[in-house]
Scaffold this motif. Structure first.
Motif, PDB file in Angstrom:
ATOM      1  N   PHE A  81      -0.253   8.436  -4.632  1.00 42.15           N
ATOM      2  CA  PHE A  81       0.934   7.684  -5.262  1.00 42.15           C
ATOM      3  C   PHE A  81       1.717   7.992  -5.706  1.00 42.15           C
ATOM      4  CE2 PHE A  81      -1.691   8.883  -8.956  1.00 42.15           C
ATOM      5  CZ  PHE A  81      -0.935   8.895  -9.759  1.00 42.15           C
ATOM      6  N   ARG A  82       2.846   7.203  -5.657  1.00 43.56           N
ATOM      7  CA  ARG A  82       4.229   7.994  -6.632  1.00 43.56           C
ATOM      8  C   ARG A  82       4.877   6.373  -8.076  1.00 43.56           C
ATOM      9  NH1 ARG A  82      10.128   8.652  -5.133  1.00 43.56           N
ATOM     10  NH2 ARG A  82       9.742   7.152  -3.591  1.00 43.56           N
ATOM     11  N   ILE A  83       4.663   6.652  -8.881  1.00 45.93           N
ATOM     12  CA  ILE A  83       4.593   5.152  -9.940  1.00 45.93           C
ATOM     13  C   ILE A  83       5.316   5.384 -10.264  1.00 45.93           C
ATOM     14  CG2 ILE A  83       5.505   7.033 -12.729  1.00 45.93           C
ATOM     15  CD1 ILE A  83       2.956   5.961 -13.764  1.00 45.93           C
ATOM     16  N   ASP A  84       6.647   5.993 -10.232  1.00 44.58           N
ATOM     17  CA  ASP A  84       7.896   5.205  -9.771  1.00 44.58           C
ATOM     18  C   ASP A  84       9.220   6.436  -9.212  1.00 44.58           C
ATOM     19  OD1 ASP A  84       8.684   7.004 -11.373  1.00 44.58           O
ATOM     20  OD2 ASP A  84       9.326   6.160 -13.431  1.00 44.58           O
ATOM     21  N   GLU A  85      10.167   5.483  -9.131  1.00 43.33           N
ATOM     22  CA  GLU A  85      11.177   5.995  -7.924  1.00 43.33           C
ATOM     23  C   GLU A  85      11.373   7.828  -8.258  1.00 43.33           C
ATOM     24  OE1 GLU A  85      14.892   4.119  -9.440  1.00 43.33           O
ATOM     25  OE2 GLU A  85      14.342   4.077  -7.639  1.00 43.33           O
ATOM     26  N   PRO A 115      -2.160  13.387  -4.796  1.00 42.66           N
ATOM     27  CA  PRO A 115      -3.279  12.651  -3.942  1.00 42.66           C
ATOM     28  C   PRO A 115      -4.796  11.964  -4.953  1.00 42.66           C
ATOM     29  CG  PRO A 115      -3.287  14.838  -4.023  1.00 42.66           C
ATOM     30  CD  PRO A 115      -2.004  13.807  -4.889  1.00 42.66           C
ATOM     31  N   LEU A 116      -5.245  10.956  -4.711  1.00 48.34           N
ATOM     32  CA  LEU A 116      -6.728  10.479  -5.182  1.00 48.34           C
ATOM     33  C   LEU A 116      -6.684   9.690  -3.527  1.00 48.34           C
ATOM     34  CD1 LEU A 116      -4.994   8.334  -8.089  1.00 48.34           C
ATOM     35  CD2 LEU A 116      -5.961  11.242  -8.129  1.00 48.34           C
ATOM     36  N   TYR A 131       2.859  -3.022 -10.722  1.00 51.38           N
ATOM     37  CA  TYR A 131       3.094  -2.011  -9.592  1.00 51.38           C
ATOM     38  C   TYR A 131       3.495  -0.810  -9.793  1.00 51.38           C
ATOM     39  CZ  TYR A 131       3.909  -7.365  -8.340  1.00 51.38           C
ATOM     40  OH  TYR A 131       3.869  -8.602  -7.579  1.00 51.38           O
ATOM     41  N   ILE A 132       3.134  -0.477  -8.667  1.00 48.31           N
ATOM     42  CA  ILE A 132       3.458   1.350  -8.184  1.00 48.31           C
ATOM     43  C   ILE A 132       4.088   1.462  -7.102  1.00 48.31           C
ATOM     44  CG2 ILE A 132       2.174   3.287  -7.724  1.00 48.31           C
ATOM     45  CD1 ILE A 132      -0.913   1.621  -8.034  1.00 48.31           C
ATOM     46  N   GLN A 133       4.245   2.076  -7.337  1.00 49.67           N
ATOM     47  CA  GLN A 133       5.967   2.367  -6.264  1.00 49.67           C
ATOM     48  C   GLN A 133       5.490   2.919  -5.005  1.00 49.67           C
ATOM     49  OE1 GLN A 133       9.478   2.123  -7.548  1.00 49.67           O
ATOM     50  NE2 GLN A 133       9.734   2.628  -4.939  1.00 49.67           N
ATOM     51  N   ASP A 134       5.185   3.885  -4.760  1.00 54.53           N
ATOM     52  CA  ASP A 134       4.491   4.256  -3.291  1.00 54.53           C
ATOM     53  C   ASP A 134       2.556   4.461  -3.866  1.00 54.53           C
ATOM     54  OD1 ASP A 134       6.678   4.611  -2.219  1.00 54.53           O
ATOM     55  OD2 ASP A 134       7.032   6.236  -3.601  1.00 54.53           O
ATOM     56  N   PHE A 135       2.199   4.083  -2.565  1.00 52.57           N
ATOM     57  CA  PHE A 135       0.543   4.351  -2.783  1.00 52.57           C
ATOM     58  C   PHE A 135       0.865   4.631  -1.002  1.00 52.57           C
ATOM     59  CE2 PHE A 135      -3.479   2.400  -2.480  1.00 52.57           C
ATOM     60  CZ  PHE A 135      -3.962   2.893  -3.237  1.00 52.57           C
ATOM     61  N   VAL A 136       0.893   5.801  -0.499  1.00 54.27           N
ATOM     62  CA  VAL A 136       0.689   6.058   1.240  1.00 54.27           C
ATOM     63  C   VAL A 136      -0.511   6.102   1.705  1.00 54.27           C
ATOM     64  CG1 VAL A 136       1.770   7.423   2.596  1.00 54.27           C
ATOM     65  CG2 VAL A 136       2.978   6.483   0.910  1.00 54.27           C
ATOM     66  N   ASP A 191       3.220  16.611   0.370  1.00 52.80           N
ATOM     67  CA  ASP A 191       3.396  15.659   1.272  1.00 52.80           C
ATOM     68  C   ASP A 191       2.613  14.895   1.377  1.00 52.80           C
ATOM     69  OD1 ASP A 191       4.012  18.207   2.429  1.00 52.80           O
ATOM     70  OD2 ASP A 191       3.687  16.965   4.329  1.00 52.80           O
ATOM     71  N   GLY A 192       1.742  15.714   1.528  1.00 54.30           N
ATOM     72  CA  GLY A 192       0.186  14.924   2.592  1.00 54.30           C
ATOM     73  C   GLY A 192       0.506  14.968   4.137  1.00 54.30           C
ATOM     74  N   THR A 193       0.766  15.557   4.553  1.00 51.61           N
ATOM     75  CA  THR A 193       1.430  15.729   5.851  1.00 51.61           C
ATOM     76  C   THR A 193       1.095  17.118   7.063  1.00 51.61           C
ATOM     77  OG1 THR A 193       4.326  15.793   5.816  1.00 51.61           O
ATOM     78  CG2 THR A 193       2.806  13.021   6.017  1.00 51.61           C
ATOM     79  N   GLY A 194       1.262  17.749   6.118  1.00 52.02           N
ATOM     80  CA  GLY A 194       0.943  18.706   6.734  1.00 52.02           C
ATOM     81  C   GLY A 194       2.468  19.676   6.505  1.00 52.02           C
TER      82      GLY A 194
END
Length: 289
Positions: A36-40, A46-47, A81-86, A217-220
């Motif tokens: 997640f990213r709370i704002d820009e 990671p969670l 709202y949370i900005q990003d939730f990937v 980044d969570g993608t390697g």
């Protein structure tokens, strides 16, 4: 933007949130995580996915408020709202073909252990849950574990709840009683996972640990979450987060995880006021948008 649809304080430091994220909920499985990213301007954190509801399109996260972003996340409320939730990111837990397993959670790591225990239970395995906490005041998710496990053992360091001792105390007792486990899964502080692996090794029991190294980044791509497993470099975000506990270099992992602790403390002290202002604005307007 991702809407917070429910919030519950599990104890003074740990919060449960339900977030509206239908595309993540559609494919989520136990053992996977989100970033997640709370704002820009926020950092990427990671969670683990604690639960999900495909029909409602929601994902549940449980987090400990220990750094800048998690403290700021804890200040948000239902309707914000949370900005990003990937996600979902990482490999899911392999729950197939197991007759009996022990799922071990330490502290807030119990929040990560819960969906794993639930998935094994739904797959038909006998599940022994061993949960460890410092004391009674920080015990979480006991009711949920009772529903997901065949047997639950609550351990506290000071004996104020359940049995006195560490999770390895109970694990050793169960192993000595003759119980045969197909797999032991340990999730929590690195030292705890290390000593669970030490406990099971003489018995030759497959032992899986869920690692939480520094991640971006969570993608390697960034390589920040690299860990050494059986002498080889692995990336927790794409090769894990679960690994063979008997092959992980825990000492290296502990050293790398401590690298930015001082910087994190300075960042929290410097920037927390910005998030307090955001929270005040959200309350005045009835939620962020």
């Amino acid at each position: 933007m991702y809407k917070i649809t429910a919030k519950r304080e599990l104890n003074s430091a740990v919060t449960m949130m339900e977030v509206e994220a239908p595309f993540v909920a559609r494919k989520a499985k136990a053992g996977q995580f989100i970033i997640f990213r709370i704002d820009e301007k926020g950092e990427r954190i990671p969670l683990t996915i604690a639960d999900y509801d495909r029909e409602k399109g929601t994902v549940t996260i449980i987090f400990q408020k220990v750094g800048l972003s998690t403290i700021a996340l804890g200040k948000l409320n239902v309707g914000d709202y949370i900005q990003d939730f990937v996600g979902p990111l990482g490999k899911p837990t392999d729950v197939e073909g197991k007759h009996r397993v022990a799922v071990i959670g330490g502290g807030v790591g119990s929040a990560i252990a819960y969906p794993v225990a639930k998935a094994f239970h739904q797959a038909g395995a006998i599940v022994d849950g061993i949960m460890g906490f410092r004391n009674k005041s920080i015990v979480i998710l006991e009711e949920e574990f009772n529903a997901a496990c065949d047997h639950v053992y609550m351990m506290t360091d000071d004996g104020t709840y359940g049995e006195k001792g560490f999770v390895t105390t109970k694990l050793q007792e169960l192993l000595e009683s003759g119980i045969q486990y197909d797999e032991v899964i340990a999730i929590g502080p690195i030292p705890m996972m290390k000593f669970v692996a030490v406990t099971t090794k003489p018995y030759g029991i497959k032992t899986v640990v869920a690692l939480n190294p520094i991640m971006i980044d969570g993608t390697g791509m960034c390589g920040g979450c690299r860990v050494t497993v059986d002498g080889q470099t692995k990336f927790a975000c794409v090769d894990g987060p679960e690994f063979d506990g008997h092959l992980v270099d825990f000492d290296e992992l502990m050293s790398r995880n401590a690298v930015y602790q001082e910087k994190e403390h300075r960042s929290t002290a410097t920037h927390m006021c910005r998030f307090e202002q955001m929270a005040d604005q959200a309350m005045q307007t009835g939620g962020a948008n």
